[in-house]
Design a protein around this motif. Sequence first.
Motif, PDB file in Angstrom:
ATOM      1  N   HIS B  61      17.719 -80.538  30.688  1.00 42.77           N
ATOM      2  CA  HIS B  61      18.223 -79.390  31.442  1.00 42.77           C
ATOM      3  C   HIS B  61      18.410 -78.184  30.511  1.00 42.77           C
ATOM      4  CE1 HIS B  61      20.471 -77.224  34.483  1.00 42.77           C
ATOM      5  NE2 HIS B  61      21.438 -77.027  33.609  1.00 42.77           N
ATOM      6  N   HIS B  62      19.018 -78.441  29.365  1.00 43.15           N
ATOM      7  CA  HIS B  62      19.230 -77.331  28.422  1.00 43.15           C
ATOM      8  C   HIS B  62      17.913 -76.842  27.827  1.00 43.15           C
ATOM      9  CE1 HIS B  62      23.456 -77.498  28.806  1.00 43.15           C
ATOM     10  NE2 HIS B  62      23.628 -78.663  28.198  1.00 43.15           N
ATOM     11  N   ALA B  63      17.014 -77.781  27.584  1.00 43.39           N
ATOM     12  CA  ALA B  63      15.737 -77.407  26.957  1.00 43.39           C
ATOM     13  C   ALA B  63      14.946 -76.460  27.838  1.00 43.39           C
ATOM     14  CB  ALA B  63      14.917 -78.654  26.658  1.00 43.39           C
ATOM     15  N   LEU B  64      15.143 -76.575  29.162  1.00 42.27           N
ATOM     16  CA  LEU B  64      14.373 -75.706  30.049  1.00 42.27           C
ATOM     17  C   LEU B  64      14.792 -74.243  29.936  1.00 42.27           C
ATOM     18  CD1 LEU B  64      13.857 -77.819  33.280  1.00 42.27           C
ATOM     19  CD2 LEU B  64      12.358 -77.507  31.334  1.00 42.27           C
ATOM     20  N   SER B  65      15.902 -73.989  29.268  1.00 44.07           N
ATOM     21  CA  SER B  65      16.272 -72.586  29.064  1.00 44.07           C
ATOM     22  C   SER B  65      15.252 -71.892  28.167  1.00 44.07           C
ATOM     23  CB  SER B  65      17.667 -72.479  28.449  1.00 44.07           C
ATOM     24  OG  SER B  65      17.669 -73.050  27.162  1.00 44.07           O
ATOM     25  N   GLU B  66      14.493 -72.687  27.434  1.00 42.15           N
ATOM     26  CA  GLU B  66      13.456 -72.104  26.574  1.00 42.15           C
ATOM     27  C   GLU B  66      12.092 -72.084  27.256  1.00 42.15           C
ATOM     28  OE1 GLU B  66      15.211 -73.840  22.336  1.00 42.15           O
ATOM     29  OE2 GLU B  66      13.371 -74.631  23.186  1.00 42.15           O
ATOM     30  N   ALA B  67      12.049 -72.584  28.495  1.00 43.78           N
ATOM     31  CA  ALA B  67      10.741 -72.802  29.133  1.00 43.78           C
ATOM     32  C   ALA B  67       9.888 -71.543  29.159  1.00 43.78           C
ATOM     33  CB  ALA B  67      10.934 -73.345  30.543  1.00 43.78           C
ATOM     34  N   ALA B  68      10.541 -70.419  29.325  1.00 40.52           N
ATOM     35  CA  ALA B  68       9.772 -69.179  29.429  1.00 40.52           C
ATOM     36  C   ALA B  68       8.994 -68.871  28.160  1.00 40.52           C
ATOM     37  CB  ALA B  68      10.705 -68.026  29.744  1.00 40.52           C
ATOM     38  N   ALA B  69       9.412 -69.472  27.065  1.00 43.22           N
ATOM     39  CA  ALA B  69       8.757 -69.160  25.789  1.00 43.22           C
ATOM     40  C   ALA B  69       7.789 -70.253  25.362  1.00 43.22           C
ATOM     41  CB  ALA B  69       9.808 -68.958  24.716  1.00 43.22           C
ATOM     42  N   LEU B  70       7.553 -71.235  26.212  1.00 43.93           N
ATOM     43  CA  LEU B  70       6.731 -72.371  25.792  1.00 43.93           C
ATOM     44  C   LEU B  70       5.293 -72.211  26.240  1.00 43.93           C
ATOM     45  CD1 LEU B  70       9.273 -75.179  26.685  1.00 43.93           C
ATOM     46  CD2 LEU B  70       8.882 -74.107  24.461  1.00 43.93           C
ATOM     47  N   GLN B  71       4.415 -72.827  25.462  1.00 39.37           N
ATOM     48  CA  GLN B  71       2.994 -72.744  25.797  1.00 39.37           C
ATOM     49  C   GLN B  71       2.419 -74.094  26.201  1.00 39.37           C
ATOM     50  OE1 GLN B  71       1.603 -70.761  22.117  1.00 39.37           O
ATOM     51  NE2 GLN B  71       0.808 -69.214  23.504  1.00 39.37           N
ATOM     52  N   GLY B  72       2.686 -75.108  25.375  1.00 39.03           N
ATOM     53  CA  GLY B  72       1.986 -76.379  25.582  1.00 39.03           C
ATOM     54  C   GLY B  72       2.768 -77.395  26.392  1.00 39.03           C
ATOM     55  N   ALA B  73       4.033 -77.108  26.709  1.00 38.79           N
ATOM     56  CA  ALA B  73       4.850 -78.099  27.415  1.00 38.79           C
ATOM     57  C   ALA B  73       4.238 -78.405  28.767  1.00 38.79           C
ATOM     58  CB  ALA B  73       6.266 -77.560  27.583  1.00 38.79           C
ATOM     59  N   ALA B  74       4.061 -79.703  29.034  1.00 42.13           N
ATOM     60  CA  ALA B  74       3.474 -80.192  30.284  1.00 42.13           C
ATOM     61  C   ALA B  74       2.003 -79.797  30.443  1.00 42.13           C
ATOM     62  CB  ALA B  74       4.281 -79.730  31.496  1.00 42.13           C
ATOM     63  N   GLN B  75       1.435 -79.223  29.405  1.00 41.56           N
ATOM     64  CA  GLN B  75       0.005 -78.901  29.422  1.00 41.56           C
ATOM     65  C   GLN B  75      -0.706 -79.669  28.309  1.00 41.56           C
ATOM     66  OE1 GLN B  75      -1.159 -75.721  31.137  1.00 41.56           O
ATOM     67  NE2 GLN B  75       0.830 -75.277  32.002  1.00 41.56           N
ATOM     68  N   ASP B  76      -0.170 -79.569  27.122  1.00 40.06           N
ATOM     69  CA  ASP B  76      -0.748 -80.307  25.999  1.00 40.06           C
ATOM     70  C   ASP B  76       0.071 -81.550  25.672  1.00 40.06           C
ATOM     71  OD1 ASP B  76      -2.733 -78.440  25.696  1.00 40.06           O
ATOM     72  OD2 ASP B  76      -1.563 -77.213  24.334  1.00 40.06           O
ATOM     73  N   TYR B  77       1.312 -81.536  26.022  1.00 35.54           N
ATOM     74  CA  TYR B  77       2.176 -82.700  25.799  1.00 35.54           C
ATOM     75  C   TYR B  77       3.164 -82.797  26.954  1.00 35.54           C
ATOM     76  CZ  TYR B  77       5.591 -79.254  24.239  1.00 35.54           C
ATOM     77  OH  TYR B  77       6.443 -78.176  24.193  1.00 35.54           O
ATOM     78  N   MET B  78       3.676 -84.028  27.138  1.00 39.31           N
ATOM     79  CA  MET B  78       4.591 -84.263  28.262  1.00 39.31           C
ATOM     80  C   MET B  78       6.040 -84.222  27.788  1.00 39.31           C
ATOM     81  SD  MET B  78       2.763 -87.405  30.216  1.00 39.31           S
ATOM     82  CE  MET B  78       1.691 -87.926  28.899  1.00 39.31           C
ATOM     83  N   VAL B  79       6.889 -83.743  28.642  1.00 38.06           N
ATOM     84  CA  VAL B  79       8.330 -83.763  28.383  1.00 38.06           C
ATOM     85  C   VAL B  79       8.997 -84.277  29.651  1.00 38.06           C
ATOM     86  CG1 VAL B  79      10.320 -82.441  27.639  1.00 38.06           C
ATOM     87  CG2 VAL B  79       8.043 -81.642  27.075  1.00 38.06           C
TER      88      VAL B  79
END
Lengths: 310, 791
Positions: B61-79
């Motif tokens: 939940h806290h990690a998603l606060s950075e979601a706007a700045a991510l590139q590969g999450a759920a595209q190149d690797y799974m979280v």
Amino acid sequence: MTALPDRPFVPKDFSLRGGGIDFLGLRWVNLTIVGRDLIPELNNVTADMGTFFLGAWIPWKFKKLCSNDRDYTEKNYQAFREKVEVALALTFRNEEGIDRKFGEVRNRVGNTQKISLPSPLSFKEAKRTKQNSLYAAAIYGPSLQYLGFIKTYHSQAKGGAKSLNIPVPADDSDALEIFRGVDASLQKASCYERLASFDATRFTQKDISQLSQVGLDPAWFRSRAYAKIKKSFRRKLLPSDSHEPGYPRTLTARLLLETVRQRPQLTVPQIRAAWYTGMFEDGKSVATSNQLLNEAATRRGKGAVRWLKD
Amino acid sequence: MGNVIEFIKLSEIFGLVSKPKFVLGTTYTLSLAFFESVIFPDIQRSHLKSCLILCDAIGHHHALSEAAALQGAAQDYMVVAAPVPGAFHSKVWLIIGEGEAVLLVGSGNLTQAGFMTNAEMFDALHFTLQAPPTPAMAASVRAFLMGLAGMWPAQDGQHLLCVETLSKMEYAFADLGASRNGDLQETRFIHSFNGPLIEQMPKEPEASDLYIAAPFFGGNIQGLAAVSSRYSSAKIHLFPAVHGGNSTDIPLSKVISTYPKASVSPLAVPQKKNAFPHLKLYGVVKNKDSAWLYCTSANCTDAAWRGTNVEAGLLRSVPRSLLSKYFTASSNKLPAAALKIDYQVDVTSVLPCWASDTGAGLDIVVAHNSRNRLPLKEVTLTIRSGSNLAICHKPVLFHEGVVVHLPWTAFAGWQRRRKIAHCLEICARDVTGKNVHAACLVENKLLLSADPIHRSAFRGALALLDAEGAPELADVAAIFTLARDVFEGHAAKVSEPKRPDSSTSQPENENQPVSIAVWPPQPDTTELRKRIGAGAFGHLQWFQKILKIFLSNEPSDDENDHFESNLAAHGDDDQESVAEVCRDEALDGAIKKAQRIWVSAYKDYTRLRDKLTHLCPTTENAPNIWAAALFALLSTLAVYRAVKRMAPDLPLGVTCDALCDDFLRAMFNERRQPDDFCCPKSLRYRSEKFPALSHDLYCTFKLRPHQDIANVILALLINRRVRVPETSLPIFQKHQINMIYPPGLVPDQHVFDTCVRVWRRYMCTDSANPPEAAFEANFKIITQCLSGVTP
């Protein structure tokens, strides 16, 4: 190859000390979160609204100057834009005749340009590159668009050909109010006709001084005389519709006002700490009467510093 | 702790497996920005099938606060957040490669603090085919993987790629095998999936000393009681961490009163004197010579040792003397104050959900055990991507079950952006009227489950067409590998096409193709999969996907501007000289990179091009030739443009026009073999002058290219006419067009639009001032001449 020890080990910091800034890419994260939750699409150089006024006026005025598609060319636009931008930057120089009664702008785009007057005004003459144009991606380019002064930076070409790099100004009432207000102000200078034209005429220091006193120095728009266009700018900066992408800016502004209203003497670090912890240093809650603002405070506090912890 | 304790960069541990196939990381909290910035780039990805990060729901939940700045999450690797009742607290990294694996276990979360700045403790094992895990270790690792997969009920597992991935990891780890022997003193991987930790710790009735170093105790002594009860004869040496310089998480007075013989002091960590001691380390003295040392994620809490937490650690037998090195008391005094932590976290309003991108829309799945909270009402779905967001409101959702599909068009104004993570947020009222919210990253299952080569090729194609940055050399090479596979028939070996049968009651139209074409991108996949097999089908799917991107994706208009503004972003208005230096360095690097990319790509293309000269099509590869050849050409032209964008003045030794003309010659001209060529008997051709490929494909196999491909060929032909103007259509060009378009088909406005688009994107060298009028005029000439033309 690293030989693994036969016992537990302590992890060594492998950040690149001195290897460059932003090793962790956190500046990007920071900017993104600030840009999304705090002041979307803007950054802290937006204190000088006059620069926005002028940055928005340039493409609008260019469109007005063009009578047909033969005038509306990239070449003409570039010449006009560069002329105004160089003149604008000249107003930052501390030459005689420039009154600073409204102070100086903080972000003086192009102040390192090198040009001796009298001279035609162009980037070539001023030894400037397009990287330090007002419209560069790293300067005001995106902000002008995100504030709704510029619809797009490309004008459509006929027959589906490659679009032209000429911005299309916004046409809403607030934008028009600002464009016309800036234009009316600049018209007070006798050299206005030479500025607002495609002609590459020579400008003198006197011309620049005169222009600076009617708004070409962006700080001049701090004057109360421009209250009307400042109101228009405020509506652009702080939209009241919660569905607007820029609405979080409004929330941030309201939260800031609410916080300062409760504790007028707070410093910026104290405000940040209060938002993060939800309380002032004496332990009293920052809670406001507005739930939306309370949620905003939590997001702003936690969002901005969470990754620095743990 | 002295020098006997090594000080190792975790990045070096990640580098131990040369070509990882699977990477699994488990953590409590995480910073995905840190992972993407520091860890993921260092993982060699040429063979990487899957990278999976499992974390605690709160950490997620806290990690998603950075979601706007991510590139590969759920595209190149799974979280994925782990659905466990307690805390998902283990910090385990399992890196599996070809014939080797590394198991890294410790106390540090996937954050900058956990990997770098805190005083943490890790332990690691490197398994190879020569040094495989012991049977107990192999079983324990597999049990851990199975335990992770088993966290999700079967009803949820069927929707989750991570469950499938964990299963694959288990198989991959099993391939390492296990040694024949093990002994009681061997290192053990102790984790919660094999039962409470405390019950797995070795029984040592004669244990004389028990060392405990941990930062958290839950504010009570229950955890201490749990651990010490296992070793009741041992004297306790307790090393609680000091939080903020003024508190500990254990009531010290109660410790002293309950365990009067216990020694309590802060831990000294000489390597990281000022760092927060987040490590969790337990030592048990077995006898006068040896001891156990357990490096783990488990704090000294009841939840960790006997409760519902998921924890893990490595237990080693070590010399007794070593314990004094790990457990050294600091000269500082422990503060008496107790740490205040609110352990009560309300998660009842959180609705576990997962989302995946189907291309056309979103598949959203709510956890099966939350089905009694459905349907949701007054639902607001927000999709975020960078700083963009789109919102969709639904009065009711999930009224037919736990799965719902929403088309992207339901999100007004949504524009999908590539190379950036998408995050879905849901706010609604559940069936009881209570507010609920959910958030997750949107998985791109196609990318996540792709073979590394396909993922690489796809990434390369996007990079070639994007205005952003430059493609990676390996990614460009992957495109040509894919082209070669299709070209050589590895991807789609179709069965023998049916020959027209004279006994057939309905006469076959000889002009109709009878074979299955590689293109278009939406074939009858079920039938095709049966024919060519799943592996080849995967190749084909990605080939088509990339070709589709080459043909239909509209690149940015301001590629050059963007490149320049990227460079400009290094500059500063007040630091122009610095910016100049940066620009020069960046340009120099860009030129070198551009050169490497071009040399590699052109070499690959030349190989494929040369094959066209010598090729004698067979029923197996004939259907692929048009598509594969054009794919290779478009890839090369895309590389050409990308390289020119990166380094405009770099001499490439060939022009775009020359590439186009050469391709037309390869496909439409007779192919003369070298003078010393001796025609083999097995070849269909009987002389050293091979027929034109287009002619052979059409006459022998009744094959014309698919119309989308034909449009590109037409654009190539017109492009040549634009450069060498002719008022009429020569007979040889009519013949060429008849090889690609069926009779009676006259190119219309749609064909024209396609041709112009492809021409501008790949062939037009004067992009600033494209001779579009000339192109249109030549298109008209061809259209007029084609009216009424029969083959």
